[in-house]
Enzyme design. Structure first.
Site, mmCIF file in Angstrom:
data_model
loop_
_atom_site.group_PDB
_atom_site.id
_atom_site.type_symbol
_atom_site.label_atom_id
_atom_site.label_comp_id
_atom_site.label_asym_id
_atom_site.label_seq_id
_atom_site.Cartn_x
_atom_site.Cartn_y
_atom_site.Cartn_z
ATOM 1 N N LEU A 125 0.874 -1.166 0.000
ATOM 2 C CA LEU A 125 0.000 0.000 0.000
ATOM 3 C C LEU A 125 0.911 1.216 0.000
ATOM 4 O O LEU A 125 1.919 1.226 0.714
ATOM 5 C CB LEU A 125 -0.893 0.032 1.246
ATOM 6 C CG LEU A 125 -2.145 -0.852 1.268
ATOM 7 C CD1 LEU A 125 -2.777 -0.793 2.654
ATOM 8 C CD2 LEU A 125 -3.139 -0.415 0.205
ATOM 9 N N ASP A 126 0.591 2.235 -0.796
ATOM 10 C CA ASP A 126 1.486 3.382 -0.818
ATOM 11 C C ASP A 126 1.465 4.102 0.541
ATOM 12 O O ASP A 126 0.590 3.861 1.379
ATOM 13 C CB ASP A 126 1.157 4.332 -1.979
ATOM 14 C CG ASP A 126 -0.143 5.103 -1.794
ATOM 15 O OD1 ASP A 126 -0.299 5.776 -0.764
ATOM 16 O OD2 ASP A 126 -0.998 5.044 -2.697
ATOM 17 N N GLN A 127 2.418 4.959 0.745
ATOM 18 C CA GLN A 127 2.645 5.553 2.069
ATOM 19 C C GLN A 127 1.416 6.245 2.621
ATOM 20 O O GLN A 127 1.137 6.169 3.824
ATOM 21 C CB GLN A 127 3.810 6.548 2.001
ATOM 22 C CG GLN A 127 4.170 7.157 3.348
ATOM 23 C CD GLN A 127 5.378 8.079 3.269
ATOM 24 O OE1 GLN A 127 5.901 8.341 2.188
ATOM 25 N NE2 GLN A 127 5.829 8.591 4.402
ATOM 26 N N TRP A 128 0.640 6.909 1.767
ATOM 27 C CA TRP A 128 -0.482 7.712 2.252
ATOM 28 C C TRP A 128 -1.820 7.004 2.099
ATOM 29 O O TRP A 128 -2.866 7.611 2.290
ATOM 30 C CB TRP A 128 -0.480 9.069 1.558
ATOM 31 C CG TRP A 128 0.820 9.765 1.806
ATOM 32 C CD1 TRP A 128 1.796 10.039 0.904
ATOM 33 C CD2 TRP A 128 1.317 10.219 3.072
ATOM 34 N NE1 TRP A 128 2.863 10.637 1.508
ATOM 35 C CE2 TRP A 128 2.600 10.764 2.843
ATOM 36 C CE3 TRP A 128 0.806 10.226 4.367
ATOM 37 C CZ2 TRP A 128 3.380 11.305 3.858
ATOM 38 C CZ3 TRP A 128 1.575 10.755 5.383
ATOM 39 C CH2 TRP A 128 2.841 11.297 5.131
ATOM 40 N N ARG A 148 -5.136 6.410 -7.554
ATOM 41 C CA ARG A 148 -4.732 7.822 -7.477
ATOM 42 C C ARG A 148 -4.522 8.407 -8.874
ATOM 43 O O ARG A 148 -4.906 9.565 -9.131
ATOM 44 C CB ARG A 148 -3.460 7.968 -6.639
ATOM 45 C CG ARG A 148 -3.652 7.613 -5.165
ATOM 46 C CD ARG A 148 -2.429 7.963 -4.349
ATOM 47 N NE ARG A 148 -2.552 7.490 -2.988
ATOM 48 C CZ ARG A 148 -3.204 8.147 -2.016
ATOM 49 N NH1 ARG A 148 -3.787 9.301 -2.283
ATOM 50 N NH2 ARG A 148 -3.264 7.649 -0.792
#
Length: 252
Positions: A111-114, A195
């Site tokens: 999962l990406d950081q944000w 995103r």
């Protein structure tokens, strides 16, 4: 040995899942002749079951069938990386688990950081490699809240497929539940796919949370909390993987 463990995986993927190095680095180790399988030099593309005598620089890799497998579900908070460590010292999701678990774990997928939500960890290399492979076609559901109302054509366009910079992004399902909220189901899931598509429509994700992987749901876990999967959940996930079209043999 279970049916799942009886399926061989590529050696470099097995070594990466065992925490030796990245897949690319493991391929280099094999090319350099530093990996042996049952006393013979390993080769690129070679497949293993995980029960062989596998050695890197002469040091044995533990036989998977002799290990106690752990399957852990974490609700990853925003701001944490899906990495084992970060050279810049940023917080990693594994840090939320590692102090309590003696086993060496690695995350299944990213999962990406944000982004937040469901992230799985295990020490079962075969299981991890098969779950991560695109051919497994495991569906993943995300909850999204945007900074502006979602345009009427968003769902249909995303399910039909959108080409951005030569890459095709396509959702398996999109359900808009409020002017600025939607549930999105991906099968393959490319890097920052949701995103990128949101940006294409002039939107930004205020919340992007993975709430389901196959039959597993995030449930009541608060951000930062984790738990072991139950035996029923492990069985359900393995049964789900075996039921996917790509695991049923040739399609007609």
């Amino acid at each position: 040995m279970s049916d799942l463990q009886a399926k061989p995986i590529r050696l470099h993927a097995f070594l990466a899942a065992a925490g030796i190095a990245s897949r690319r680095a493991c391929e280099e180790l094999i090319k350099q002749g530093r990996v042996e399988v049952d006393g013979q030099p390993a080769s690129i593309g070679q497949k293993v079951y995980g029960t062989e005598d596998i050695r890197v620089n002469g040091q044995p890799i533990p036989v998977l069938s002799q290990k106690r497998f752990r399957y852990i579900l974490l609700n990853k908070p925003k701001g944490y990386l899906s990495s084992i460590k970060d050279p810049q010292g940023r917080p990693c999701a594994i840090d939320l688990i590692a102090p309590s678990i003696p086993d060496r774990l690695y995350n299944i997928g990213r999962l990406d950081q944000w982004s937040s939500g469901l992230l799985l960890f295990t020490n079962d290399g075969n299981f991890a490699a098969q779950l991560m492979h695109p051919s497994s076609e495991i569906d993943k559901e995300y909850f999204v809240q945007t900074d502006q109302p979602i345009p009427p054509g968003f769902a249909a366009s995303f399910m039909r497929g959108i080409i951005l910079e030569g890459v095709r992004y396509r959702a398996h399902a999109v359900r808009v539940v409020a002017p600025d909220k939607a549930h999105i189901v991906l099968i393959e899931g490319k890097n920052r796919e949701i995103r990128r598509v949101l940006e294409h429509f002039g939107l930004r994700a205020k919340i992007l949370e993975r709430i389901r992987i196959g039959p597993l749901s995030i449930g009541e876990l608060s951000p930062g909390q984790w738990r072991d999967l139950t035996e029923q959940e492990i069985y359900a996930l393995k049964a789900y993987m075996s039921s996917r079209p790509s695991n049923k043999g040739p399609r007609k």
